[in-house]
Design a protein around this motif. Structure first.
Motif, PDB file in Angstrom:
ATOM      1  N   ARG A  19      53.832  78.760 -24.587  1.00  0.00           N
ATOM      2  CA  ARG A  19      52.554  79.758 -24.825  1.00  0.00           C
ATOM      3  C   ARG A  19      52.082  79.018 -26.193  1.00  0.00           C
ATOM      4  O   ARG A  19      50.878  78.773 -26.309  1.00  0.00           O
ATOM      5  CB  ARG A  19      52.913  80.994 -25.020  1.00  0.00           C
ATOM      6  N   ARG A  20      52.929  78.486 -27.140  1.00  0.00           N
ATOM      7  CA  ARG A  20      52.566  78.026 -28.352  1.00  0.00           C
ATOM      8  C   ARG A  20      51.668  76.762 -28.017  1.00  0.00           C
ATOM      9  O   ARG A  20      50.537  76.377 -28.596  1.00  0.00           O
ATOM     10  CB  ARG A  20      53.918  77.732 -29.111  1.00  0.00           C
ATOM     11  N   GLU A  21      52.091  75.788 -27.362  1.00  0.00           N
ATOM     12  CA  GLU A  21      51.501  74.572 -26.862  1.00  0.00           C
ATOM     13  C   GLU A  21      50.060  74.914 -26.263  1.00  0.00           C
ATOM     14  O   GLU A  21      49.099  74.202 -26.707  1.00  0.00           O
ATOM     15  CB  GLU A  21      52.238  73.787 -25.782  1.00  0.00           C
ATOM     16  N   GLY A  22      49.997  76.026 -25.394  1.00  0.00           N
ATOM     17  CA  GLY A  22      48.477  76.514 -24.802  1.00  0.00           C
ATOM     18  C   GLY A  22      47.681  76.808 -25.970  1.00  0.00           C
ATOM     19  O   GLY A  22      46.626  76.626 -25.640  1.00  0.00           O
ATOM     20  N   LEU A  23      48.197  77.708 -26.821  1.00  0.00           N
ATOM     21  CA  LEU A  23      47.628  78.275 -27.815  1.00  0.00           C
ATOM     22  C   LEU A  23      46.947  77.333 -28.739  1.00  0.00           C
ATOM     23  O   LEU A  23      45.663  77.388 -29.383  1.00  0.00           O
ATOM     24  CB  LEU A  23      47.944  79.354 -28.586  1.00  0.00           C
ATOM     25  N   GLU A  24      47.661  76.247 -29.259  1.00  0.00           N
ATOM     26  CA  GLU A  24      47.277  75.072 -29.951  1.00  0.00           C
ATOM     27  C   GLU A  24      46.216  74.323 -29.311  1.00  0.00           C
ATOM     28  O   GLU A  24      45.223  74.027 -30.145  1.00  0.00           O
ATOM     29  CB  GLU A  24      48.642  74.186 -30.308  1.00  0.00           C
ATOM     30  N   ARG A  25      46.192  73.853 -28.034  1.00  0.00           N
ATOM     31  CA  ARG A  25      45.037  73.168 -27.099  1.00  0.00           C
ATOM     32  C   ARG A  25      43.966  73.895 -27.259  1.00  0.00           C
ATOM     33  O   ARG A  25      42.963  73.588 -27.588  1.00  0.00           O
ATOM     34  CB  ARG A  25      45.772  72.763 -25.905  1.00  0.00           C
ATOM     35  N   PHE A  26      44.015  75.229 -27.061  1.00  0.00           N
ATOM     36  CA  PHE A  26      42.760  76.215 -27.007  1.00  0.00           C
ATOM     37  C   PHE A  26      42.078  76.062 -28.560  1.00  0.00           C
ATOM     38  O   PHE A  26      41.058  76.084 -28.547  1.00  0.00           O
ATOM     39  CB  PHE A  26      43.425  77.643 -26.841  1.00  0.00           C
ATOM     40  N   MET A  27      42.952  76.384 -29.588  1.00  0.00           N
ATOM     41  CA  MET A  27      42.305  76.473 -30.930  1.00  0.00           C
ATOM     42  C   MET A  27      41.880  74.964 -31.066  1.00  0.00           C
ATOM     43  O   MET A  27      40.745  74.989 -32.058  1.00  0.00           O
ATOM     44  CB  MET A  27      43.427  76.688 -31.874  1.00  0.00           C
ATOM     45  N   GLN A  28      42.355  73.922 -30.802  1.00  0.00           N
ATOM     46  CA  GLN A  28      41.778  72.683 -31.209  1.00  0.00           C
ATOM     47  C   GLN A  28      40.453  72.474 -30.533  1.00  0.00           C
ATOM     48  O   GLN A  28      39.634  71.800 -31.152  1.00  0.00           O
ATOM     49  CB  GLN A  28      42.978  71.483 -30.759  1.00  0.00           C
ATOM     50  N   VAL A  29      40.409  72.667 -29.170  1.00  0.00           N
ATOM     51  CA  VAL A  29      39.078  72.466 -28.555  1.00  0.00           C
ATOM     52  C   VAL A  29      38.009  73.607 -29.256  1.00  0.00           C
ATOM     53  O   VAL A  29      36.975  73.076 -29.534  1.00  0.00           O
ATOM     54  CB  VAL A  29      39.442  72.954 -27.286  1.00  0.00           C
ATOM     55  N   VAL A  30      38.398  74.732 -29.240  1.00  0.00           N
ATOM     56  CA  VAL A  30      37.270  75.613 -29.698  1.00  0.00           C
ATOM     57  C   VAL A  30      36.792  75.252 -31.380  1.00  0.00           C
ATOM     58  O   VAL A  30      35.824  75.281 -31.685  1.00  0.00           O
ATOM     59  CB  VAL A  30      37.917  77.099 -29.895  1.00  0.00           C
ATOM     60  N   ALA A  31      38.126  75.057 -32.032  1.00  0.00           N
ATOM     61  CA  ALA A  31      37.538  74.833 -33.701  1.00  0.00           C
ATOM     62  C   ALA A  31      36.865  73.466 -33.731  1.00  0.00           C
ATOM     63  O   ALA A  31      36.138  73.329 -34.711  1.00  0.00           O
ATOM     64  CB  ALA A  31      38.978  74.641 -34.530  1.00  0.00           C
ATOM     65  N   GLY A  32      36.978  72.581 -32.732  1.00  0.00           N
ATOM     66  CA  GLY A  32      36.305  71.113 -32.734  1.00  0.00           C
ATOM     67  C   GLY A  32      34.993  71.172 -32.132  1.00  0.00           C
ATOM     68  O   GLY A  32      34.336  70.249 -32.069  1.00  0.00           O
ATOM     69  N   HIS A  33      34.476  72.363 -31.469  1.00  0.00           N
ATOM     70  CA  HIS A  33      33.335  72.293 -31.045  1.00  0.00           C
ATOM     71  C   HIS A  33      32.125  72.604 -32.067  1.00  0.00           C
ATOM     72  O   HIS A  33      32.222  73.428 -32.615  1.00  0.00           O
ATOM     73  CB  HIS A  33      33.067  73.584 -29.872  1.00  0.00           C
ATOM     74  N   PRO A  34      31.329  71.620 -32.106  1.00  0.00           N
ATOM     75  CA  PRO A  34      30.116  71.486 -33.073  1.00  0.00           C
ATOM     76  C   PRO A  34      29.218  72.656 -33.151  1.00  0.00           C
ATOM     77  O   PRO A  34      29.013  73.199 -34.117  1.00  0.00           O
ATOM     78  CB  PRO A  34      29.423  70.173 -33.006  1.00  0.00           C
ATOM     79  N   LEU A  35      28.999  73.315 -31.979  1.00  0.00           N
ATOM     80  CA  LEU A  35      28.132  74.356 -31.730  1.00  0.00           C
ATOM     81  C   LEU A  35      28.801  75.703 -32.249  1.00  0.00           C
ATOM     82  O   LEU A  35      28.222  76.562 -33.046  1.00  0.00           O
ATOM     83  CB  LEU A  35      27.555  74.553 -30.321  1.00  0.00           C
ATOM     84  N   LEU A  36      30.156  75.823 -32.092  1.00  0.00           N
ATOM     85  CA  LEU A  36      30.828  77.022 -32.612  1.00  0.00           C
ATOM     86  C   LEU A  36      31.062  76.772 -34.096  1.00  0.00           C
ATOM     87  O   LEU A  36      31.070  77.936 -34.779  1.00  0.00           O
ATOM     88  CB  LEU A  36      32.190  76.976 -31.738  1.00  0.00           C
ATOM     89  N   GLN A  37      31.210  75.618 -34.503  1.00  0.00           N
ATOM     90  CA  GLN A  37      31.467  75.452 -35.962  1.00  0.00           C
ATOM     91  C   GLN A  37      30.259  75.866 -36.736  1.00  0.00           C
ATOM     92  O   GLN A  37      30.268  76.639 -37.638  1.00  0.00           O
ATOM     93  CB  GLN A  37      31.537  73.949 -36.389  1.00  0.00           C
ATOM     94  N   THR A  38      29.155  75.711 -36.194  1.00  0.00           N
ATOM     95  CA  THR A  38      27.706  76.361 -36.991  1.00  0.00           C
ATOM     96  C   THR A  38      27.037  77.251 -36.572  1.00  0.00           C
ATOM     97  O   THR A  38      26.438  77.940 -37.267  1.00  0.00           O
ATOM     98  CB  THR A  38      26.850  75.054 -36.664  1.00  0.00           C
ATOM     99  N   GLY A  39      27.661  77.810 -35.322  1.00  0.00           N
ATOM    100  CA  GLY A  39      26.840  79.064 -34.962  1.00  0.00           C
ATOM    101  C   GLY A  39      27.855  80.433 -34.640  1.00  0.00           C
ATOM    102  O   GLY A  39      27.374  81.434 -34.450  1.00  0.00           O
ATOM    103  N   SER A  40      29.097  80.075 -34.638  1.00  0.00           N
ATOM    104  CA  SER A  40      30.028  81.394 -34.633  1.00  0.00           C
ATOM    105  C   SER A  40      30.332  81.929 -35.962  1.00  0.00           C
ATOM    106  O   SER A  40      30.784  81.246 -37.000  1.00  0.00           O
ATOM    107  CB  SER A  40      31.276  80.770 -33.944  1.00  0.00           C
TER     108      SER A  40
END
Length: 208
Positions: free
Chosen positions: A170-191
């Motif tokens: 679960r830790r590995e899955g949560l880390e992959r999830f957060m890396q994808v989400v935090a690295g998305h430029p639209l989410l960085q500027t719009g969320s």
């Protein structure tokens, strides 16, 4: 009889040697490296079998010198070698801890964020989140970011969820999830929820 070079259109009379288009005669002993298609197996048929220096000698030339308008090649300065990259973002989910709350148990995880991206308020942060926090965070992201396909979380586990193997998966899955989400430029500027979830220790889903 007249000279063909002086009467036929399109022909240039032989140069006296001063023209830049005159051909230089090569020594009779000059040999050129082979570029045969029957080259050894695994090598390109367009690669010569002699070193560049020997090829330059055969062609009558030396090492290539930069032109007047070309910059000389140079190495990196110490400042360039050790300066931080223009954009840095490192997300790590680590240190799972199983907590007891009355008769209930849950596991929370530490989220480490290192960044110099202006979308985030601080360069380094450390917060702890449990799985239900990740679920609420993802639901908020889907509501506010209709143009972005939010990745799934690792699935729920109903048996053995406090075993070391399940917690690590679960830790590995949560880390992959957060890396994808935090690295998305639209989410960085719009969320509005991304930065606080990553960096605010008092984050609460009910505020979004």
């Amino acid at each position: 009889m007249s000279d063909p070079a002086s009467t036929s259109p399109g022909l240039i009379a032989p140069s006296s040697g001063h023209s830049p288009f005159a051909r230089a005669s090569l020594p009779s002993s000059t040999t050129f490296p082979s570029t045969s298609l029957s080259s050894p197996s695994g090598s390109s048929p367009y690669v010569t079998d002699q070193p560049r220096s020997r090829l330059n000698e055969a062609l009558g030339g030396g090492e290539r010198r930069p032109r007047d308008n070309e910059a000389e090649p140079r190495g990196q300065t110490l400042e360039e070698m050790y300066s931080a990259p223009e954009n840095t973002l490192e997300i790590e989910v680590r240190d799972p801890r199983t907590q007891e709350f009355g008769r209930k148990m849950y596991t929370d995880y530490e989220i480490i964020c290192r960044t110099n991206i202006p979308a985030f308020k601080v360069r380094y942060s450390s917060v702890r989140r449990r799985y239900s926090d990740f679920e609420a965070f993802r639901d908020i992201l889907e509501r506010e970011s209709t143009r972005v396909n939010i990745p799934p979380l690792p699935g729920k586990v109903f048996s053995g969820r406090f075993s070391d193997e399940v917690i690590e998966a679960r830790r590995e899955g949560l880390e992959r999830f957060m890396q994808v989400v935090a690295g998305h430029p639209l989410l960085q500027t719009g969320s509005k929820v991304l930065g606080p979830f990553l960096q605010d220790p008092s984050w609460n889903a009910s505020h979004y």
